[in-house]
Structures are given as C-alpha cells and as structure tokens.
Write a protein that holds these residues in place. Structure first.
Motif, PDB file in Angstrom:
ATOM      1  N   GLU A   1       0.581  -1.158  -0.117  1.00  0.00           N
ATOM      2  CA  GLU A   1      -0.079  -0.094   0.004  1.00  0.00           C
ATOM      3  C   GLU A   1       0.726   1.259  -0.072  1.00  0.00           C
ATOM      4  N   ASP A   2       2.053   1.390   0.069  1.00  0.00           N
ATOM      5  CA  ASP A   2       3.025   2.563   0.432  1.00  0.00           C
ATOM      6  C   ASP A   2       4.189   2.373  -0.579  1.00  0.00           C
ATOM      7  N   TYR A   3       4.340   3.342  -1.381  1.00  0.00           N
ATOM      8  CA  TYR A   3       5.553   3.438  -2.240  1.00  0.00           C
ATOM      9  C   TYR A   3       5.827   4.794  -2.492  1.00  0.00           C
ATOM     10  N   ALA A   4       7.123   5.121  -2.746  1.00  0.00           N
ATOM     11  CA  ALA A   4       7.372   6.736  -3.015  1.00  0.00           C
ATOM     12  C   ALA A   4       7.152   7.165  -4.311  1.00  0.00           C
ATOM     13  N   ALA A   5       6.979   8.362  -4.360  1.00  0.00           N
ATOM     14  CA  ALA A   5       6.512   9.059  -5.657  1.00  0.00           C
ATOM     15  C   ALA A   5       7.254   8.749  -6.612  1.00  0.00           C
ATOM     16  N   ASP A   6       8.622   8.745  -6.515  1.00  0.00           N
ATOM     17  CA  ASP A   6       9.739   8.493  -7.528  1.00  0.00           C
ATOM     18  C   ASP A   6      10.013   7.043  -7.584  1.00  0.00           C
ATOM     19  N   SER A   7       9.239   6.150  -6.924  1.00  0.00           N
ATOM     20  CA  SER A   7       9.711   4.715  -7.111  1.00  0.00           C
ATOM     21  C   SER A   7       9.386   4.150  -8.373  1.00  0.00           C
ATOM     22  N   PRO A   8      10.109   2.838  -8.490  1.00  0.00           N
ATOM     23  CA  PRO A   8       9.511   2.012  -9.833  1.00  0.00           C
ATOM     24  C   PRO A   8       8.336   1.725  -9.735  1.00  0.00           C
ATOM     25  N   ALA A   9       7.615   1.459  -8.656  1.00  0.00           N
ATOM     26  CA  ALA A   9       6.148   1.118  -8.280  1.00  0.00           C
ATOM     27  C   ALA A   9       5.334   2.234  -9.165  1.00  0.00           C
ATOM     28  N   ARG A  10       5.675   3.508  -8.650  1.00  0.00           N
ATOM     29  CA  ARG A  10       4.943   4.736  -9.298  1.00  0.00           C
ATOM     30  C   ARG A  10       5.097   4.618 -10.833  1.00  0.00           C
ATOM     31  N   ARG A  11       6.286   4.463 -11.321  1.00  0.00           N
ATOM     32  CA  ARG A  11       6.509   4.501 -12.776  1.00  0.00           C
ATOM     33  C   ARG A  11       5.689   3.250 -13.517  1.00  0.00           C
ATOM     34  N   ILE A  12       5.559   2.346 -12.869  1.00  0.00           N
ATOM     35  CA  ILE A  12       4.674   1.082 -13.249  1.00  0.00           C
ATOM     36  C   ILE A  12       3.339   1.247 -13.136  1.00  0.00           C
ATOM     37  N   CYS A  13       2.639   2.149 -12.282  1.00  0.00           N
ATOM     38  CA  CYS A  13       1.376   2.594 -12.142  1.00  0.00           C
ATOM     39  C   CYS A  13       0.994   3.579 -13.302  1.00  0.00           C
ATOM     40  N   ALA A  14       1.916   4.367 -13.684  1.00  0.00           N
ATOM     41  CA  ALA A  14       1.632   5.349 -14.843  1.00  0.00           C
ATOM     42  C   ALA A  14       1.247   4.399 -16.064  1.00  0.00           C
ATOM     43  N   VAL A  15       2.190   3.476 -16.348  1.00  0.00           N
ATOM     44  CA  VAL A  15       2.052   2.602 -17.277  1.00  0.00           C
ATOM     45  C   VAL A  15       0.796   1.912 -17.428  1.00  0.00           C
ATOM     46  N   ILE A  16       0.383   1.385 -16.171  1.00  0.00           N
ATOM     47  CA  ILE A  16      -1.013   0.799 -15.975  1.00  0.00           C
ATOM     48  C   ILE A  16      -2.214   1.657 -16.410  1.00  0.00           C
ATOM     49  N   LEU A  17      -2.070   2.761 -16.097  1.00  0.00           N
ATOM     50  CA  LEU A  17      -3.047   3.901 -16.025  1.00  0.00           C
ATOM     51  C   LEU A  17      -3.246   3.853 -17.655  1.00  0.00           C
ATOM     52  N   ASP A  18      -1.948   3.988 -18.529  1.00  0.00           N
ATOM     53  CA  ASP A  18      -2.206   4.232 -19.854  1.00  0.00           C
ATOM     54  C   ASP A  18      -2.814   2.771 -20.325  1.00  0.00           C
ATOM     55  N   GLU A  19      -2.427   1.601 -19.832  1.00  0.00           N
ATOM     56  CA  GLU A  19      -3.131   0.473 -20.375  1.00  0.00           C
ATOM     57  C   GLU A  19      -4.579   0.369 -20.363  1.00  0.00           C
ATOM     58  N   LEU A  20      -4.940   0.927 -19.027  1.00  0.00           N
ATOM     59  CA  LEU A  20      -6.420   0.580 -18.712  1.00  0.00           C
ATOM     60  C   LEU A  20      -7.229   1.648 -19.451  1.00  0.00           C
ATOM     61  N   GLN A  21      -6.650   2.484 -20.157  1.00  0.00           N
ATOM     62  CA  GLN A  21      -7.714   3.611 -20.997  1.00  0.00           C
ATOM     63  C   GLN A  21      -7.760   2.666 -22.500  1.00  0.00           C
ATOM     64  N   ALA A  22      -6.998   1.537 -22.801  1.00  0.00           N
ATOM     65  CA  ALA A  22      -6.987   0.865 -23.832  1.00  0.00           C
ATOM     66  C   ALA A  22      -7.446  -0.507 -23.903  1.00  0.00           C
ATOM     67  N   LEU A  23      -8.143  -0.845 -22.797  1.00  0.00           N
ATOM     68  CA  LEU A  23      -8.650  -2.092 -22.420  1.00  0.00           C
ATOM     69  C   LEU A  23      -9.762  -2.376 -23.423  1.00  0.00           C
ATOM     70  N   LYS A  24      -9.905  -3.641 -24.052  1.00  0.00           N
ATOM     71  CA  LYS A  24     -10.709  -4.089 -24.953  1.00  0.00           C
ATOM     72  C   LYS A  24     -11.997  -4.881 -24.284  1.00  0.00           C
ATOM     73  N   PRO A  25     -13.201  -4.562 -24.426  1.00  0.00           N
ATOM     74  CA  PRO A  25     -14.021  -5.348 -23.914  1.00  0.00           C
ATOM     75  C   PRO A  25     -14.158  -6.912 -24.154  1.00  0.00           C
ATOM     76  N   SER A  26     -14.674  -7.688 -23.242  1.00  0.00           N
ATOM     77  CA  SER A  26     -14.943  -9.281 -23.710  1.00  0.00           C
ATOM     78  C   SER A  26     -16.383  -9.456 -23.811  1.00  0.00           C
TER      79      SER A  26
END
Length: 266
Positions: free
Chosen positions: A128-153
């Motif tokens: 639940e806790d990670y720093a703003a400049d951590s690898p986790a935060r950067r991965i979250c940014a990528v996931i947010l991009d991926e979520l916008q491109a999700l294809k419905p099943s």
C-alpha cells in the motif's frame, strides 16, 4: 442471480483509501472455493483479476465470469461482490478517484494482455505504500495508460428487475441447456412467451437466444477452467454434438474451447 451455499468473507478495505500519491494499490490473496464476498462499494475503482482460477463478479447490472485471460473493471462507487467456484489466486488493482476521469464509467469484462498481466502481478506485490519517485509509481503510470486501452470481452450476463424475468433467469442458470427454448422457460414463469421475449429485450438489450448463448458461454468457460473435457461440456449443456458447441464457442469468443485459456499473441 447469486451463488448459493457459500460461506461469507469480508472485503478488503484498500478500496476505501483516498490517496492520489498512490494512484494504484495492489492486492494479492486467495479466494477459496464457494466463499462469497459481502456486497460492498468503495471510492477506488477496481480491476478484479484472478491470476489462477475463475471468479464471478456480481453487480446489479449482471454477472461476469472471469478467467485468467480477462478481468472485470468496476468503477468506483458500484456495489459488487465476488465468489469463486474453485480456489482462485487474486491480484486486484484499486485506482484512486483522482485518476478515474479518463477511465470507463461502466462495469465490463476486459481482455488482459500478457503485458498488463505482468504489470498487475508486479503492482500487487508492492503493497500500500511506495514513494512518488519509485519504480512502483512509474509502473502505475504505465498501467493507467493500459487501462484506457482495454478491450471489452463478451462474458457478461445482464440481470433484470422484473420478477417474472428473474424467475426465468434463475431457472436457466440452475439448468443451462442449449435445446430448451423460450416456450419451455416461459411456461415455468407463469408469463407468456411473448411477454418474456419482450422483457429480455427491454431489460437486457438482448434477445432470449442471445442471453441464453451468453449463459452457455459463461458455463462453458467456468467448466473449462475446472478441467472438464470439451465433449462432456457440450453434452451437459444440451448440444447435440461437440462440433456444434465448438462452432458456437469459436464464433462468439474467437477461439475454440480447447485453446481458450492459452494466451493470445500480443
């Protein structure tokens, strides 16, 4: 439309946490077979995902069956609950309200690409806790991009509010069969076939035949996930031949049932 004979489990409180500095919080855990999460809602949106096993997600809008190739997108504030017919390894993502504006406001089953799957598995281990400049935060940014491109099943089974139609749906869910038609099920509801046909279109946006196909697809995916043979599934669901079942499954989901749980190419 709800599971029966299931024990209860309290939901995680992660979805209640408001913290824009943690845009995504991951959750890992195991949901035992026939355990039913209490109905709940939270301000964080949720991507409900099972890395192993199959889960069912219930909302007022319907039911979603979720194999490991897919996930359910649940916008913030929507009441839902989750159960599993077989033990499932959960890897959920919870998205802070500050990041939901660009994401879908509708519940849906979505395809999980191999890339998104790996990202989900990584974030679910960060806690639940990670720093703003951590690898986790950067991965979250990528996931947010991926979520916008999700294809419905297509694995969505709409619900209904009319009690006559609910009785028909409950009976069909209890005994899914490709051969039993509208007249048969209408006779069990106390309403005419014409009335039930009209209610299916009005309340689900699907014809009776389309809704029945969705039910059969959900049942087939669930049984495939439990390791049942394709021939056995076809016959148990009322198909006159395995080839007819395979043709229906391939046409609806793009792959024959024997290949359904193999990862799609990127």
């Amino acid at each position: 439309m709800s599971p029966s004979h299931a024990s209860k489990r309290l939901p995680s409180q992660i979805g209640q946490r408001i913290d824009p500095d943690r845009p995504i919080i991951g959750l890992r855990g195991r949901l035992a077979a026939n355990v039913d999460m209490d109905p709940h809602a939270h301000p964080r949106a949720q991507l409900a995902y099972a890395a192993e096993g199959i889960i069912r997600v219930y909302t007022n809008a319907g039911v979603w069956v979720v194999p490991p190739s897919q996930a359910v997108w649940i916008p913030g504030g929507i009441e839902h609950r989750t159960t599993a017919d077989v033990s499932a390894e959960l890897r959920h993502l919870f998205i802070d309200p500050a990041y939901q504006q660009a994401l879908s406001s509708q519940c849906s089953v979505v395809e999980v690409s191999p890339l998104l799957r790996e990202l989900i598995l990584r974030v679910a281990d960060f806690g639940e806790d990670y720093a703003a400049d951590s690898p986790a935060r950067r991965i979250c940014a990528v996931i947010l991009d991926e979520l916008q491109a999700l294809k419905p099943s297509l694995l969505h089974l709409p619900g209904a509010s009319d009690r006559r139609l609910q009785r028909v749906m409950q009976a069909m869910i209890a005994a899914p069969n490709a051969e039993l038609g509208l007249d048969y099920w209408a006779g069990r509801s106390g309403a005419s076939a014409r009335t039930i046909s009209r209610l299916f279109t009005k309340e689900t946006g699907m014809s009776f035949q389309q809704w029945r196909r969705q039910l059969l697809l959900q049942e087939a995916v669930d049984r495939l996930g439990k390791g049942q043979a394709v021939t056995d599934i076809a016959l148990e669901l009322g198909y006159r031949s395995p080839s007819a079942f395979v043709a229906m499954f391939r046409k609806a989901l793009g792959r024959p049932p024997g290949q359904y749980f193999r990862e799609s190419p990127v």
